[in-house]
Design a protein around this motif. Sequence first.
Motif, PDB file in Angstrom:
ATOM      1  N   UNK A   1      -4.565  -9.906   0.151  1.00  0.00           N
ATOM      2  CA  UNK A   1      -4.839  -9.284  -1.134  1.00  0.00           C
ATOM      3  C   UNK A   1      -4.257  -7.889  -1.294  1.00  0.00           C
ATOM      4  N   UNK A   2      -3.619  -7.375  -0.269  1.00  0.00           N
ATOM      5  CA  UNK A   2      -3.009  -6.049  -0.317  1.00  0.00           C
ATOM      6  C   UNK A   2      -1.491  -6.177  -0.228  1.00  0.00           C
TER       7      UNK A   2
ATOM      8  N   UNK B   1      11.250   2.946   0.921  1.00  0.00           N
ATOM      9  CA  UNK B   1      10.051   2.307   1.458  1.00  0.00           C
ATOM     10  C   UNK B   1       8.916   2.516   0.478  1.00  0.00           C
ATOM     11  N   UNK B   2       8.253   1.421   0.114  1.00  0.00           N
ATOM     12  CA  UNK B   2       7.154   1.489  -0.844  1.00  0.00           C
ATOM     13  C   UNK B   2       5.958   0.737  -0.292  1.00  0.00           C
ATOM     14  N   UNK B   3       4.773   1.132  -0.745  1.00  0.00           N
ATOM     15  CA  UNK B   3       3.550   0.425  -0.375  1.00  0.00           C
ATOM     16  C   UNK B   3       2.503   0.679  -1.433  1.00  0.00           C
ATOM     17  N   UNK B   4       1.507  -0.187  -1.490  1.00  0.00           N
ATOM     18  CA  UNK B   4       0.381  -0.058  -2.425  1.00  0.00           C
ATOM     19  C   UNK B   4       0.839   0.168  -3.858  1.00  0.00           C
ATOM     20  N   UNK B   5       1.608  -0.777  -4.415  1.00  0.00           N
ATOM     21  CA  UNK B   5       2.055  -0.650  -5.795  1.00  0.00           C
ATOM     22  C   UNK B   5       1.580  -1.849  -6.602  1.00  0.00           C
ATOM     23  N   UNK B   6       1.520  -1.670  -7.907  1.00  0.00           N
ATOM     24  CA  UNK B   6       1.106  -2.727  -8.823  1.00  0.00           C
ATOM     25  C   UNK B   6       2.279  -3.685  -9.019  1.00  0.00           C
ATOM     26  N   UNK B   7       2.110  -4.935  -8.660  1.00  0.00           N
ATOM     27  CA  UNK B   7       3.198  -5.910  -8.705  1.00  0.00           C
ATOM     28  C   UNK B   7       3.670  -6.131 -10.141  1.00  0.00           C
ATOM     29  N   UNK B   8       2.757  -6.199 -11.086  1.00  0.00           N
ATOM     30  CA  UNK B   8       3.133  -6.434 -12.490  1.00  0.00           C
ATOM     31  C   UNK B   8       3.989  -5.290 -13.016  1.00  0.00           C
TER      32      UNK B   8
END
Length: 81
Positions: A54-55, A5-12
């Motif tokens: 945006x999040x 489970x992941x959250x709040x990461x840089x998509x690039x």
Amino acid sequence: MDPIKMHDFDVREFSELINSCKGDVYMVTPDGDRLNLRSKLCQILGFTALISGGQIAEAQFECSDPEDEARLFRFNLFGEK
């Protein structure tokens, strides 16, 4: 293998990490669909579904290679590739 489970990461940065993985990496949607993120089309669909206002919402990922799973786990903890 258990989902990560992941959250709040840089998509690039996450996309670059996925591209460097040896095996398949799947994003598991809340509906139970599994998108293979080795495909650019699935990356676009998956990341579009994740972005809410945006999040980045929380997401679950599964890896076919244990080394890739460890890399995703470290990325989730430390934000490093």
